[in-house]
Design a protein around this motif. Structure first.
Motif, PDB file in Angstrom:
ATOM      1  N   ASP A  41      37.356  27.582  21.570  1.00  0.00           N
ATOM      2  CA  ASP A  41      36.945  28.992  21.681  1.00  0.00           C
ATOM      3  C   ASP A  41      38.180  29.894  21.762  1.00  0.00           C
ATOM      4  O   ASP A  41      39.291  29.421  22.016  1.00  0.00           O
ATOM      5  N   TRP A  42      37.952  31.200  21.560  1.00  0.00           N
ATOM      6  CA  TRP A  42      39.073  32.154  21.490  1.00  0.00           C
ATOM      7  C   TRP A  42      39.923  32.127  22.754  1.00  0.00           C
ATOM      8  O   TRP A  42      41.143  32.250  22.700  1.00  0.00           O
ATOM      9  N   ARG A  43      39.256  31.941  23.892  1.00  0.00           N
ATOM     10  CA  ARG A  43      40.008  31.969  25.149  1.00  0.00           C
ATOM     11  C   ARG A  43      40.653  30.627  25.479  1.00  0.00           C
ATOM     12  O   ARG A  43      41.291  30.471  26.507  1.00  0.00           O
ATOM     13  N   ARG A  44      40.437  29.641  24.622  1.00  0.00           N
ATOM     14  CA  ARG A  44      40.995  28.290  24.769  1.00  0.00           C
ATOM     15  C   ARG A  44      40.560  27.615  26.060  1.00  0.00           C
ATOM     16  O   ARG A  44      41.326  26.890  26.689  1.00  0.00           O
ATOM     17  N   ARG A  45      39.304  27.866  26.419  1.00  0.00           N
ATOM     18  CA  ARG A  45      38.804  27.216  27.632  1.00  0.00           C
ATOM     19  C   ARG A  45      37.929  26.013  27.309  1.00  0.00           C
ATOM     20  O   ARG A  45      37.677  25.187  28.166  1.00  0.00           O
ATOM     21  N   TYR A  46      37.417  25.945  26.088  1.00  0.00           N
ATOM     22  CA  TYR A  46      36.543  24.839  25.703  1.00  0.00           C
ATOM     23  C   TYR A  46      37.040  24.231  24.396  1.00  0.00           C
ATOM     24  O   TYR A  46      37.375  24.961  23.464  1.00  0.00           O
ATOM     25  N   GLN A  47      37.069  22.892  24.362  1.00  0.00           N
ATOM     26  CA  GLN A  47      37.391  22.205  23.117  1.00  0.00           C
ATOM     27  C   GLN A  47      36.249  21.231  22.832  1.00  0.00           C
ATOM     28  O   GLN A  47      35.802  20.535  23.739  1.00  0.00           O
ATOM     29  N   GLY A  48      35.791  21.209  21.582  1.00  0.00           N
ATOM     30  CA  GLY A  48      34.704  20.293  21.231  1.00  0.00           C
ATOM     31  C   GLY A  48      35.139  19.327  20.150  1.00  0.00           C
ATOM     32  O   GLY A  48      36.271  19.383  19.647  1.00  0.00           O
ATOM     33  N   ARG A  49      34.221  18.423  19.801  1.00  0.00           N
ATOM     34  CA  ARG A  49      34.491  17.457  18.726  1.00  0.00           C
ATOM     35  C   ARG A  49      33.220  17.384  17.886  1.00  0.00           C
ATOM     36  O   ARG A  49      32.192  16.884  18.354  1.00  0.00           O
ATOM     37  N   HIS A  62      45.590  32.499  33.004  1.00  0.00           N
ATOM     38  CA  HIS A  62      44.162  32.552  33.286  1.00  0.00           C
ATOM     39  C   HIS A  62      43.796  33.630  34.294  1.00  0.00           C
ATOM     40  O   HIS A  62      44.463  33.809  35.299  1.00  0.00           O
ATOM     41  N   ASN A  63      42.739  34.359  33.968  1.00  0.00           N
ATOM     42  CA  ASN A  63      42.145  35.209  34.997  1.00  0.00           C
ATOM     43  C   ASN A  63      40.639  35.048  34.910  1.00  0.00           C
ATOM     44  O   ASN A  63      40.111  34.602  33.896  1.00  0.00           O
ATOM     45  N   ILE A  64      39.978  35.385  35.984  1.00  0.00           N
ATOM     46  CA  ILE A  64      38.525  35.187  36.024  1.00  0.00           C
ATOM     47  C   ILE A  64      37.890  36.467  35.498  1.00  0.00           C
ATOM     48  O   ILE A  64      38.049  37.538  36.082  1.00  0.00           O
ATOM     49  N   LYS A  65      37.231  36.333  34.337  1.00  0.00           N
ATOM     50  CA  LYS A  65      36.769  37.522  33.619  1.00  0.00           C
ATOM     51  C   LYS A  65      35.314  37.831  33.936  1.00  0.00           C
ATOM     52  O   LYS A  65      34.504  36.926  34.071  1.00  0.00           O
ATOM     53  N   HIS A  66      35.025  39.112  34.020  1.00  0.00           N
ATOM     54  CA  HIS A  66      33.638  39.558  34.160  1.00  0.00           C
ATOM     55  C   HIS A  66      33.386  40.677  33.175  1.00  0.00           C
ATOM     56  O   HIS A  66      34.266  41.502  32.924  1.00  0.00           O
ATOM     57  N   ASP A  67      32.184  40.694  32.678  1.00  0.00           N
ATOM     58  CA  ASP A  67      31.780  41.703  31.688  1.00  0.00           C
ATOM     59  C   ASP A  67      30.480  42.299  32.240  1.00  0.00           C
ATOM     60  O   ASP A  67      29.402  41.943  31.800  1.00  0.00           O
ATOM     61  N   MET A  68      30.637  43.124  33.276  1.00  0.00           N
ATOM     62  CA  MET A  68      29.448  43.553  34.023  1.00  0.00           C
ATOM     63  C   MET A  68      29.069  45.000  33.710  1.00  0.00           C
ATOM     64  O   MET A  68      29.886  45.773  33.217  1.00  0.00           O
ATOM     65  N   ALA A  69      27.829  45.328  33.997  1.00  0.00           N
ATOM     66  CA  ALA A  69      27.411  46.726  33.872  1.00  0.00           C
ATOM     67  C   ALA A  69      26.584  47.114  35.086  1.00  0.00           C
ATOM     68  O   ALA A  69      25.813  46.301  35.616  1.00  0.00           O
ATOM     69  N   PHE A 119      35.745  43.493  34.469  1.00  0.00           N
ATOM     70  CA  PHE A 119      36.231  43.491  35.847  1.00  0.00           C
ATOM     71  C   PHE A 119      36.888  42.136  36.102  1.00  0.00           C
ATOM     72  O   PHE A 119      36.300  41.226  36.669  1.00  0.00           O
ATOM     73  N   ASN A 120      38.135  42.023  35.612  1.00  0.00           N
ATOM     74  CA  ASN A 120      38.790  40.717  35.628  1.00  0.00           C
ATOM     75  C   ASN A 120      39.654  40.571  36.879  1.00  0.00           C
ATOM     76  O   ASN A 120      40.159  41.558  37.410  1.00  0.00           O
ATOM     77  N   VAL A 121      39.815  39.331  37.282  1.00  0.00           N
ATOM     78  CA  VAL A 121      40.503  39.090  38.555  1.00  0.00           C
ATOM     79  C   VAL A 121      41.613  38.068  38.309  1.00  0.00           C
ATOM     80  O   VAL A 121      41.330  36.892  38.039  1.00  0.00           O
ATOM     81  N   ALA A 122      42.860  38.540  38.390  1.00  0.00           N
ATOM     82  CA  ALA A 122      44.004  37.630  38.187  1.00  0.00           C
ATOM     83  C   ALA A 122      44.498  37.122  39.540  1.00  0.00           C
ATOM     84  O   ALA A 122      44.370  37.806  40.563  1.00  0.00           O
ATOM     85  N   ARG A 123      45.075  35.942  39.518  1.00  0.00           N
ATOM     86  CA  ARG A 123      45.466  35.270  40.767  1.00  0.00           C
ATOM     87  C   ARG A 123      46.570  36.042  41.499  1.00  0.00           C
ATOM     88  O   ARG A 123      47.381  36.730  40.854  1.00  0.00           O
ATOM     89  N   PRO A 124      46.636  35.901  42.819  1.00  0.00           N
ATOM     90  CA  PRO A 124      47.777  36.470  43.541  1.00  0.00           C
ATOM     91  C   PRO A 124      49.065  35.847  42.998  1.00  0.00           C
ATOM     92  O   PRO A 124      49.054  34.689  42.563  1.00  0.00           O
ATOM     93  N   GLY A 162      48.084  26.231  42.425  1.00  0.00           N
ATOM     94  CA  GLY A 162      46.869  25.530  41.992  1.00  0.00           C
ATOM     95  C   GLY A 162      46.199  26.261  40.843  1.00  0.00           C
ATOM     96  O   GLY A 162      46.703  27.286  40.370  1.00  0.00           O
ATOM     97  N   ASP A 163      45.086  25.721  40.402  1.00  0.00           N
ATOM     98  CA  ASP A 163      44.392  26.299  39.248  1.00  0.00           C
ATOM     99  C   ASP A 163      43.476  27.437  39.719  1.00  0.00           C
ATOM    100  O   ASP A 163      42.507  27.206  40.441  1.00  0.00           O
ATOM    101  N   TRP A 164      43.814  28.644  39.299  1.00  0.00           N
ATOM    102  CA  TRP A 164      43.053  29.829  39.737  1.00  0.00           C
ATOM    103  C   TRP A 164      41.590  29.741  39.298  1.00  0.00           C
ATOM    104  O   TRP A 164      40.687  30.219  39.982  1.00  0.00           O
ATOM    105  N   LEU A 165      41.356  29.099  38.162  1.00  0.00           N
ATOM    106  CA  LEU A 165      39.972  29.024  37.671  1.00  0.00           C
ATOM    107  C   LEU A 165      39.074  28.197  38.599  1.00  0.00           C
ATOM    108  O   LEU A 165      37.854  28.324  38.557  1.00  0.00           O
ATOM    109  N   ASP A 166      39.674  27.367  39.461  1.00  0.00           N
ATOM    110  CA  ASP A 166      38.868  26.632  40.443  1.00  0.00           C
ATOM    111  C   ASP A 166      38.139  27.587  41.385  1.00  0.00           C
ATOM    112  O   ASP A 166      37.183  27.196  42.056  1.00  0.00           O
TER     113      ASP A 166
END
Ligand code: FAD
Ligand code: MLT
Ligand code: ZN
Length: 469
Positions: free
Chosen positions: A30-38, A342-349, A388-393, A398-402
């Motif tokens: 995927d574009w964000r390189r978070r998922y790889q498939g086969r 990596h940051n934790i992304k939100h697409d909220m309304a 409304f994205n949230v980047a790590r301090p 460690g892995d921020w996505l956790d």
């Protein structure tokens, strides 16, 4: 394998790509390189008849299909799983323009047409196609419809759903549903096309669409406005609308952290105001008549905003090149974040009027939970839709996505309290499907599952996307 042989017979061997023979990474990540498939294979049909034939073949063999357009989606809706059993079905060869009807203000295009080409074609006919998003050079009309894309001009023209008058869809059993009508009125029962818009390929494959066109704007101006808070930004929107009404065609907000990130990672991004403001607004006005009247009304409105303290500072662009430079800064927000890590992304309304209260409530909660956290907030303020994205301090180890579940709970529970949406324009894909049971009622979820089962009883259309298992 029999399936692949038959697929080659239908599409031609050159259009059935397999992982043993080709590098398929462009289609399997995927574009964000978070998922790889086969995948089992990547299929490239040339037209609706071939899509229909190959989908019928998949139904016969029980092979699951992942439709893919420009692969620019944000939620991994177009990425196959790792089983090696799914096929990716590329729509890019379906890229013909079937008709332009200038008097009806419509064009009929195939799903694989790239959005920017459709915009250009509309302009060649002195018309305007308003969907405008940062990925417009690569995303495709089919993907735009399947995700019900939004972007920067929803404020004036609505999202992709509002631009679709008719659709052609290949159903999961291979039948072609022809709804290609260019009608603005048609109340003959359920409006079936809406089922497929925003369904992210889980109900059928969009092969063509009749799109709405608008009069071409003859004048357009952009201003960058420094404001002290989202509340001031909303007041600015009210001032602009009181002077210019519907001529306000885009109203985007960016926090200073976003602007700084783009300036750091994207070479050539300009320096802006002498004193950095906490928030920036990009406000665009457009008109299909005189440039002078538009400019005067815009300057008057911005002058009033400055005088009343609603705006701190203003740059009114004086050339198309300057406007493009500022839009590039906005469009590069996602790319800059990608480069930043990596940051934790939100697409909220939330309702537009609630945006300031929402931000004021959530930012302190995040800071308490994660001291030093870096919110990266930008988006379509005029629609109440924020990324409304949230980047790590900075000192995070460690892995921020956790932390995704914990951060999501803070942000998305607040979204729910404001009666908002946890995914306003990007859809759900694999990334956000788990939120569905948390924020939709059981009745809504049940109706969605019943629609899916009715249209796709074998569960072969993009399984594992949108609906949680
Ligand atoms: P893909 O990523 O290929 O697919 C997306 C989904 O649609 C998948 O579920 C796929 O299976 C399905 N699909 C694709 N084609 C078809 C078809 N023909 N029939 C059925 N299903 C299909 N989005 C916004 O809404 N607003 C923005 O402002 C915005 N800005 C962006 C900026 C950048 C820099 C990037 C990279 C992305 C941005 N996006 C934005 C997200 C993305 O571009 C949109 O979701 C776009 O509509 C996806 O189109 P695509 O052709 O790339 O679809
Ligand atoms: C945008 O508005 O730039 C997009 O929707 C992309 C993103 O959220 O990263
Ligand atoms: Zn967006």
């Amino acid at each position: 394998m029999r399936f692949l042989e038959e697929a080659r017979a239908l599409l031609g061997a050159a259009h059935v790509l397999t992982p043993d023979a080709e590098d398929l990474s462009a289609y399997t990540e995927d574009w964000r390189r978070r998922y790889q498939g086969r995948p089992l294979a990547v299929l490239r049909p040339a037209d609706t008849a071939q899509v229909s034939a190959v989908v019928a073949l998949c139904a016969q063999h029980g092979v699951a299909i992942v439709p893919q357009g420009g692969n620019s989606g944000m939620c991994a809706g177009a990425t196959p799983d790792g089983s090696g059993k799914q096929v990716v079905l590329l729509l890019s060869r379906l890229n013909r323009v079937r008709a332009v009807d200038a008097l009806n203000n419509t064009m009929t295009v195939e799903a694989g047409c790239v959005l920017a080409k459709v915009q250009e074609l509309a302009a060649e006919h002195e018309r305007f196609f308003p969907l405008s998003i940062g990925s417009e050079g690569s995303c495709q009309i089919g993907g735009n419809i399947a995700t019900n894309a939004g972007g920067i001009q929803v404020l004036r023209y609505g999202n992709m759903r509002d631009q679709v008058l008719g659709l052609e869809v290949v159903l999961p059993d291979g039948q072609v549903l022809n709804l290609l009508k260019g009608l603005r009125k048609d109340n003959t029962g359920y409006d079936l096309k809406h089922l497929f818009i925003g369904a992210e390929g889980t109900l059928g494959i969009i092969t063509a669409a009749v799109l709405k066109l608008y009069p071409a704007p003859r004048a357009r101006t952009l201003a960058l406005v420094a404001v002290e808070s989202p509340q001031r930004a909303l007041e600015l929107l009210a001032v602009l609308r009181s002077h210019l009404a519907d001529r306000v065609t885009a109203f985007e907000i960016m926090g200073d952290a976003v602007v700084a990130m783009v300036q750091k990672h994207i070479p050539g991004t300009p320096a802006l105001f002498d004193k950095r403001p906490p928030w920036y607004v990009l406000a665009q006005v457009s008109d299909s008549s005189g440039a002078e009247a538009l400019q005067t009304a815009f300057e008057e409105a911005l002058g009033q905003a400055l005088e009343s303290g609603v705006a701190q500072d203003v740059i009114i662009t004086s050339s198309v090149a300057q406007a493009n430079e500022l839009w590039a800064m906005r469009d590069n927000a996602s790319a800059a974040q990608q480069r930043d890590g990596h940051n934790i992304k939100h697409d909220m309304a939330v309702p537009v009027s609630s945006v300031p209260a929402f931000i004021d409530e959530v930012l302190p909660q995040l800071e308490i939970a994660y001291p030093g956290v870096r919110p990266v907030v930008f988006g379509h303020l005029g629609d109440g839709n924020l990324h409304f994205n949230v980047a790590r301090p900075a000192d995070w180890v460690g892995d921020w996505l956790d932390q995704s579940d914990a951060v999501n709970a803070i942000v998305l529970d607040a979204v729910a309290r404001y009666n908002g949406s946890f995914s306003a324009e990007h859809g759900l894909g694999m990334l956000k499907k788990h939120e569905l049971p948390l924020y939709k009622t059981p009745l809504e979820l049940d109706l969605m599952r019943r629609i899916k089962a009715a249209l796709d009883p074998q569960g072969l259309m993009n399984p594992g996307k949108v609906l949680p298992d």
